[in-house]
Design a protein around this motif. Sequence first.
Motif, PDB file in Angstrom:
ATOM      1  N   ALA A 244       0.816  -1.213   0.000  1.00 52.73           N
ATOM      2  CA  ALA A 244       0.000   0.000   0.000  1.00 52.73           C
ATOM      3  C   ALA A 244       0.852   1.265   0.000  1.00 52.73           C
ATOM      4  N   LEU A 245       1.992   1.225   0.667  1.00 54.95           N
ATOM      5  CA  LEU A 245       2.814   2.422   0.819  1.00 54.95           C
ATOM      6  C   LEU A 245       3.760   2.666  -0.352  1.00 54.95           C
ATOM      7  N   ARG A 246       4.164   1.583  -1.032  1.00 53.96           N
ATOM      8  CA  ARG A 246       5.158   1.730  -2.091  1.00 53.96           C
ATOM      9  C   ARG A 246       4.557   2.088  -3.447  1.00 53.96           C
ATOM     10  N   ARG A 247       3.273   1.790  -3.629  1.00 55.52           N
ATOM     11  CA  ARG A 247       2.647   2.098  -4.913  1.00 55.52           C
ATOM     12  C   ARG A 247       1.169   2.365  -4.697  1.00 55.52           C
ATOM     13  N   GLN A 248       0.476   2.751  -5.779  1.00 63.84           N
ATOM     14  CA  GLN A 248      -0.951   3.008  -5.697  1.00 63.84           C
ATOM     15  C   GLN A 248      -1.673   1.767  -5.168  1.00 63.84           C
ATOM     16  N   PRO A 249      -2.382   1.897  -4.053  1.00 64.19           N
ATOM     17  CA  PRO A 249      -3.014   0.715  -3.463  1.00 64.19           C
ATOM     18  C   PRO A 249      -3.993   0.057  -4.432  1.00 64.19           C
ATOM     19  N   GLY A 250      -3.899  -1.251  -4.547  1.00 64.49           N
ATOM     20  CA  GLY A 250      -4.829  -2.011  -5.376  1.00 64.49           C
ATOM     21  C   GLY A 250      -5.593  -2.996  -4.533  1.00 64.49           C
ATOM     22  N   ARG A 251      -6.317  -3.883  -5.219  1.00 65.27           N
ATOM     23  CA  ARG A 251      -7.125  -4.869  -4.509  1.00 65.27           C
ATOM     24  C   ARG A 251      -6.264  -5.895  -3.789  1.00 65.27           C
ATOM     25  N   ASN A 252      -4.981  -5.992  -4.161  1.00 66.83           N
ATOM     26  CA  ASN A 252      -4.128  -6.991  -3.523  1.00 66.83           C
ATOM     27  C   ASN A 252      -3.971  -6.747  -2.028  1.00 66.83           C
ATOM     28  N   VAL A 253      -4.008  -5.486  -1.612  1.00 67.83           N
ATOM     29  CA  VAL A 253      -3.898  -5.175  -0.185  1.00 67.83           C
ATOM     30  C   VAL A 253      -5.087  -5.759   0.558  1.00 67.83           C
ATOM     31  N   PHE A 254      -6.267  -5.576  -0.006  1.00 64.87           N
ATOM     32  CA  PHE A 254      -7.484  -6.119   0.598  1.00 64.87           C
ATOM     33  C   PHE A 254      -7.432  -7.650   0.624  1.00 64.87           C
TER      34      PHE A 254
END
Length: 277
Positions: A244-254
């Motif tokens: 989440a912090l290194r790039r634009q947050p995507g669905r992978n974080v969820f």
Amino acid sequence: MIRVRALWASSHPGPTCVVTALSLALGIVSGLEPWRLALLAAAVFFGQLSVGISNDAIDAARDRAVGRTDKPIARGDVGLRTAWVTALGALVVALALSAPLGWRMLLAHAILLASAWSYNAGLKKTAFSIVPFLLSFGLLPSVATLSSADPVPAPIWAGIAGAVLGAAVHLANVLPDLDDDRRTGVRGLPHRIGATASAVLAALGVIGGGVAVLVGSADGAVAPLAWVFFAAVVAVAVAAAVAALRRQPGRNVFRLVMLAALLLAVQLIATGGSLIP
């Protein structure tokens, strides 16, 4: 058939299946009889269908405004009236399946679903957007234990684990949509504190849930296998925060947060943990 696929896609199938799997795992560690376990899983499944479809039905106009082509209701693949009939029908089925498990379970499940629907209906736009997740996920362990022949609330540690994981789910789920949400008037807690703080808090929530399960489910000394699962949960939490912090947050974080929740459920089963003394 196209309508059925559209309705299934509108139900948020990933979270629906994960929450159902969590309820199944919680039912197993609660020692439920097979018929009770089947009813619990079915009731939770239909309840989650109602939550997911109602969310997309309420958000249809907003999703169209921001060009959400991944949303079947917003695309017009299924009519709004059909979506509402399905969502309400699934809600009725969920409560009907809960009733044979006792009034305590029925009440707890009804509160859980009312909380989730309240988020869809408007709380998502307020600073209190996290509250339905704290309440609904915090109640999920008790929905399982109250389904037993001798119903009892889940232990406090299980409710805490569920609540903090629920908070992490909320904070991680909205990260990719923060900009679209702001344009359509949605300013929940994650929008107010920002993406960075949301990602960090989501990771801490996952770790907090892991600590609660590790300590709460231990009968005396913590089993070595429990430490292995806890280490895996911490690794998933760190991976989610870094992503989440290194790039634009995507669905992978969820997805990583939901994976952590499943790992904790598997830990309970694998280490012989129980929600009922």
